[in-house]
Design a protein around this motif. Structure first.
Motif, PDB file in Angstrom:
ATOM      1  N   HIS A  96       0.789  -1.216  -0.074  1.00 34.85           N
ATOM      2  CA  HIS A  96      -0.223   0.148  -0.206  1.00 34.85           C
ATOM      3  C   HIS A  96       0.941   1.159   0.024  1.00 34.85           C
ATOM      4  CE1 HIS A  96      -3.391   2.660   0.572  1.00 34.85           C
ATOM      5  NE2 HIS A  96      -2.645   3.221   1.391  1.00 34.85           N
ATOM      6  N   VAL A  97       0.874   2.118  -1.014  1.00 43.00           N
ATOM      7  CA  VAL A  97       1.635   3.211  -1.143  1.00 43.00           C
ATOM      8  C   VAL A  97       0.476   4.213  -1.958  1.00 43.00           C
ATOM      9  CG1 VAL A  97       2.857   2.662  -3.200  1.00 43.00           C
ATOM     10  CG2 VAL A  97       3.470   4.559  -1.850  1.00 43.00           C
ATOM     11  N   GLU A  98       0.472   5.336  -1.430  1.00 45.03           N
ATOM     12  CA  GLU A  98      -0.460   6.264  -1.767  1.00 45.03           C
ATOM     13  C   GLU A  98      -0.351   6.701  -3.387  1.00 45.03           C
ATOM     14  OE1 GLU A  98      -1.959   8.743   1.174  1.00 45.03           O
ATOM     15  OE2 GLU A  98      -2.339  10.414  -0.211  1.00 45.03           O
ATOM     16  N   ASN A  99       0.807   7.370  -3.536  1.00 43.39           N
ATOM     17  CA  ASN A  99       0.776   7.967  -4.783  1.00 43.39           C
ATOM     18  C   ASN A  99       2.382   7.951  -5.403  1.00 43.39           C
ATOM     19  OD1 ASN A  99       2.292  10.115  -3.634  1.00 43.39           O
ATOM     20  ND2 ASN A  99       0.393  11.137  -3.227  1.00 43.39           N
ATOM     21  N   LEU A 100       2.552   8.644  -6.469  1.00 40.40           N
ATOM     22  CA  LEU A 100       3.854   8.602  -7.266  1.00 40.40           C
ATOM     23  C   LEU A 100       4.984   9.227  -6.214  1.00 40.40           C
ATOM     24  CD1 LEU A 100       5.594   7.807  -9.648  1.00 40.40           C
ATOM     25  CD2 LEU A 100       4.721  10.218 -10.779  1.00 40.40           C
ATOM     26  N   TRP A 101       4.523  10.284  -5.584  1.00 39.85           N
ATOM     27  CA  TRP A 101       5.428  10.920  -4.566  1.00 39.85           C
ATOM     28  C   TRP A 101       5.946   9.943  -3.586  1.00 39.85           C
ATOM     29  CZ3 TRP A 101       5.255  12.952  -8.753  1.00 39.85           C
ATOM     30  CH2 TRP A 101       4.372  13.571  -9.468  1.00 39.85           C
ATOM     31  N   LYS A 102       5.017   9.025  -3.320  1.00 40.62           N
ATOM     32  CA  LYS A 102       5.442   8.190  -1.886  1.00 40.62           C
ATOM     33  C   LYS A 102       5.984   6.745  -2.374  1.00 40.62           C
ATOM     34  CE  LYS A 102       2.488  10.597   0.993  1.00 40.62           C
ATOM     35  NZ  LYS A 102       1.145  10.613   1.641  1.00 40.62           N
ATOM     36  N   ILE A 103       6.024   6.340  -3.679  1.00 38.26           N
ATOM     37  CA  ILE A 103       6.303   5.136  -4.123  1.00 38.26           C
ATOM     38  C   ILE A 103       8.034   4.730  -4.012  1.00 38.26           C
ATOM     39  CG2 ILE A 103       6.314   5.404  -6.570  1.00 38.26           C
ATOM     40  CD1 ILE A 103       4.740   2.629  -6.763  1.00 38.26           C
ATOM     41  N   PRO A 104       8.211   3.710  -3.486  1.00 37.32           N
ATOM     42  CA  PRO A 104       9.790   3.421  -3.606  1.00 37.32           C
ATOM     43  C   PRO A 104      10.139   3.274  -4.970  1.00 37.32           C
ATOM     44  CG  PRO A 104       8.808   2.074  -1.686  1.00 37.32           C
ATOM     45  CD  PRO A 104       7.652   2.621  -2.612  1.00 37.32           C
ATOM     46  N   GLU A 105      11.490   3.718  -5.469  1.00 37.49           N
ATOM     47  CA  GLU A 105      12.015   3.343  -6.661  1.00 37.49           C
ATOM     48  C   GLU A 105      11.831   1.997  -7.282  1.00 37.49           C
ATOM     49  OE1 GLU A 105      12.271   6.111  -8.414  1.00 37.49           O
ATOM     50  OE2 GLU A 105      12.512   7.433  -6.662  1.00 37.49           O
ATOM     51  N   ALA A 106      12.183   0.958  -6.501  1.00 33.22           N
ATOM     52  CA  ALA A 106      12.109  -0.301  -6.984  1.00 33.22           C
ATOM     53  C   ALA A 106      10.866  -0.662  -7.051  1.00 33.22           C
ATOM     54  CB  ALA A 106      12.780  -1.332  -6.055  1.00 33.22           C
ATOM     55  N   THR A 107       9.867  -0.306  -6.650  1.00 37.58           N
ATOM     56  CA  THR A 107       8.522  -0.612  -6.927  1.00 37.58           C
ATOM     57  C   THR A 107       7.678  -0.131  -8.019  1.00 37.58           C
ATOM     58  OG1 THR A 107       7.995  -0.873  -4.358  1.00 37.58           O
ATOM     59  CG2 THR A 107       6.016  -0.908  -5.449  1.00 37.58           C
ATOM     60  N   LEU A 108       8.142   1.223  -8.276  1.00 34.83           N
ATOM     61  CA  LEU A 108       7.808   1.903  -9.287  1.00 34.83           C
ATOM     62  C   LEU A 108       8.258   1.251 -10.434  1.00 34.83           C
ATOM     63  CD1 LEU A 108       6.382   4.701 -10.559  1.00 34.83           C
ATOM     64  CD2 LEU A 108       8.692   5.768 -10.222  1.00 34.83           C
ATOM     65  N   SER A 109       9.544   1.071 -10.439  1.00 39.19           N
ATOM     66  CA  SER A 109      10.226   0.291 -11.607  1.00 39.19           C
ATOM     67  C   SER A 109       9.316  -1.148 -11.922  1.00 39.19           C
ATOM     68  CB  SER A 109      11.575   0.164 -11.171  1.00 39.19           C
ATOM     69  OG  SER A 109      12.105  -0.462 -12.403  1.00 39.19           O
ATOM     70  N   ALA A 110       9.144  -1.850 -11.020  1.00 37.70           N
ATOM     71  CA  ALA A 110       8.546  -3.208 -10.995  1.00 37.70           C
ATOM     72  C   ALA A 110       7.144  -2.696 -11.962  1.00 37.70           C
ATOM     73  CB  ALA A 110       8.427  -3.969  -9.692  1.00 37.70           C
ATOM     74  N   VAL A 111       6.261  -1.825 -11.148  1.00 36.04           N
ATOM     75  CA  VAL A 111       4.930  -1.673 -11.695  1.00 36.04           C
ATOM     76  C   VAL A 111       5.380  -1.106 -13.139  1.00 36.04           C
ATOM     77  CG1 VAL A 111       3.083   0.259 -11.807  1.00 36.04           C
ATOM     78  CG2 VAL A 111       3.862  -1.066  -9.916  1.00 36.04           C
ATOM     79  N   HIS A 112       6.142  -0.460 -13.613  1.00 33.31           N
ATOM     80  CA  HIS A 112       6.087   0.054 -15.111  1.00 33.31           C
ATOM     81  C   HIS A 112       6.795  -1.114 -16.183  1.00 33.31           C
ATOM     82  CE1 HIS A 112       4.721   4.357 -14.810  1.00 33.31           C
ATOM     83  NE2 HIS A 112       4.766   3.814 -13.771  1.00 33.31           N
ATOM     84  N   SER A 113       7.674  -2.032 -15.291  1.00 30.25           N
ATOM     85  CA  SER A 113       8.175  -3.038 -16.291  1.00 30.25           C
ATOM     86  C   SER A 113       6.911  -3.859 -16.421  1.00 30.25           C
ATOM     87  CB  SER A 113       9.291  -3.734 -15.493  1.00 30.25           C
ATOM     88  OG  SER A 113      10.301  -2.971 -15.365  1.00 30.25           O
ATOM     89  N   ALA A 114       5.936  -4.256 -15.462  1.00 35.81           N
ATOM     90  CA  ALA A 114       5.075  -5.008 -15.588  1.00 35.81           C
ATOM     91  C   ALA A 114       4.269  -4.447 -16.685  1.00 35.81           C
ATOM     92  CB  ALA A 114       4.150  -5.236 -14.389  1.00 35.81           C
ATOM     93  N   SER A 115       3.890  -3.277 -16.851  1.00 31.17           N
ATOM     94  CA  SER A 115       3.049  -2.367 -17.796  1.00 31.17           C
ATOM     95  C   SER A 115       3.444  -2.779 -19.083  1.00 31.17           C
ATOM     96  CB  SER A 115       2.907  -1.211 -17.178  1.00 31.17           C
ATOM     97  OG  SER A 115       3.993  -0.445 -17.997  1.00 31.17           O
ATOM     98  N   LYS A 116       4.733  -2.899 -19.351  1.00 34.30           N
ATOM     99  CA  LYS A 116       5.366  -3.088 -20.666  1.00 34.30           C
ATOM    100  C   LYS A 116       4.749  -4.588 -21.134  1.00 34.30           C
ATOM    101  CE  LYS A 116       9.743  -0.799 -20.853  1.00 34.30           C
ATOM    102  NZ  LYS A 116      10.973  -0.673 -21.240  1.00 34.30           N
ATOM    103  N   THR A 117       5.043  -5.395 -20.285  1.00 39.64           N
ATOM    104  CA  THR A 117       4.397  -7.068 -20.347  1.00 39.64           C
ATOM    105  C   THR A 117       3.038  -7.027 -20.756  1.00 39.64           C
ATOM    106  OG1 THR A 117       6.202  -7.828 -18.853  1.00 39.64           O
ATOM    107  CG2 THR A 117       4.304  -9.157 -19.476  1.00 39.64           C
ATOM    108  N   ILE A 118       2.173  -6.290 -20.098  1.00 40.18           N
ATOM    109  CA  ILE A 118       0.735  -6.130 -20.261  1.00 40.18           C
ATOM    110  C   ILE A 118       0.339  -5.627 -21.629  1.00 40.18           C
ATOM    111  CG2 ILE A 118      -1.459  -5.325 -19.178  1.00 40.18           C
ATOM    112  CD1 ILE A 118       0.192  -5.393 -16.402  1.00 40.18           C
ATOM    113  N   VAL A 119       1.074  -4.339 -21.975  1.00 43.66           N
ATOM    114  CA  VAL A 119       0.846  -3.668 -23.207  1.00 43.66           C
ATOM    115  C   VAL A 119       1.199  -4.530 -24.325  1.00 43.66           C
ATOM    116  CG1 VAL A 119       1.397  -1.938 -24.528  1.00 43.66           C
ATOM    117  CG2 VAL A 119       0.758  -1.387 -22.077  1.00 43.66           C
ATOM    118  N   HIS A 120       2.083  -5.401 -24.210  1.00 45.30           N
ATOM    119  CA  HIS A 120       2.665  -6.263 -25.483  1.00 45.30           C
ATOM    120  C   HIS A 120       1.494  -7.451 -25.359  1.00 45.30           C
ATOM    121  CE1 HIS A 120       5.149  -8.883 -27.760  1.00 45.30           C
ATOM    122  NE2 HIS A 120       4.790  -9.854 -26.951  1.00 45.30           N
ATOM    123  N   ALA A 121       1.034  -7.911 -24.095  1.00 46.53           N
ATOM    124  CA  ALA A 121      -0.368  -8.833 -24.321  1.00 46.53           C
ATOM    125  C   ALA A 121      -1.333  -8.186 -24.760  1.00 46.53           C
ATOM    126  CB  ALA A 121      -0.155  -9.386 -22.839  1.00 46.53           C
TER     127      ALA A 121
END
Ligand code: 5GP
Ligand code: ZN
Length: 141
Positions: free
Chosen positions: A46-71
């Motif tokens: 649980h993290v509220e927004n972009l200003w509070k999300i840890p870098e590694a978590t942000l990176s994981a979310v955006h990497s996953a989004s590439k996989t999802i968009v490919h799908a």
């Protein structure tokens, strides 16, 4: 967080149409879709927004989004995708758990209203002033 609807979705306490999951990330279909295929990608913590999300978590979310968009592209045909992310109630963030909206437009789909804003030239003096104030704040921080 106990009263967070997206935390409950991650834990399976509320049903969702899951499309992707890994150690840090969960993704599911939005139940009020702006377009066919509208999905949400969220961190499991649980993290509220972009200003509070840890870098590694942000990176994981955006990497996953590439996989999802490919799908999405494989499942729906060629798509263009708006990745939209709101921070704060003032800009209509409704669920206060970081989420990246993936809003595809299929090649034969309707135009997305939310990305078709009118280009109206701004007041260059005001733009200059505000830009300078932000740059100075960064410099002086
Ligand atoms: P926000 O305005 O916070 O960026 O958007 C929140 C999004 O979460 C909305 O698009 C809304 O449709 C979606 N949403 C809210 N509650 C639920 C739910 O219980 N299940 C799913 N799948 N989506 C939800
Ligand atoms: Zn949460």
């Amino acid at each position: 967080m106990d009263d967070c609807i997206f935390c409950k979705i991650v834990k399976g306490e509320i049903p969702s149409i899951k499309i992707y999951e890994d150690k840090h990330v969960f993704a599911f279909m939005d139940i009020n879709p702006v377009s066919e295929g509208h999905a949400l990608v969220i961190p499991k913590i649980h993290v509220e927004n972009l200003w509070k999300i840890p870098e590694a978590t942000l990176s994981a979310v955006h990497s996953a989004s590439k996989t999802i968009v490919h799908a999405m592209t494989m499942a729906m045909g060629p798509v263009s995708v708006a990745a939209v992310q709101l921070n704060g109630r003032g800009v209509n963030q409704v669920v206060m758990h970081y989420h990246l909206h993936l809003i595809p437009r299929a090649s034969d789909g309707e135009a997305l209203k939310l990305t078709a804003w009118e280009m109206i030239p701004g007041d260059m003096d005001a733009i200059n002033r505000t830009g300078a104030a932000i740059a100075a704040a960064i410099e002086n921080d």
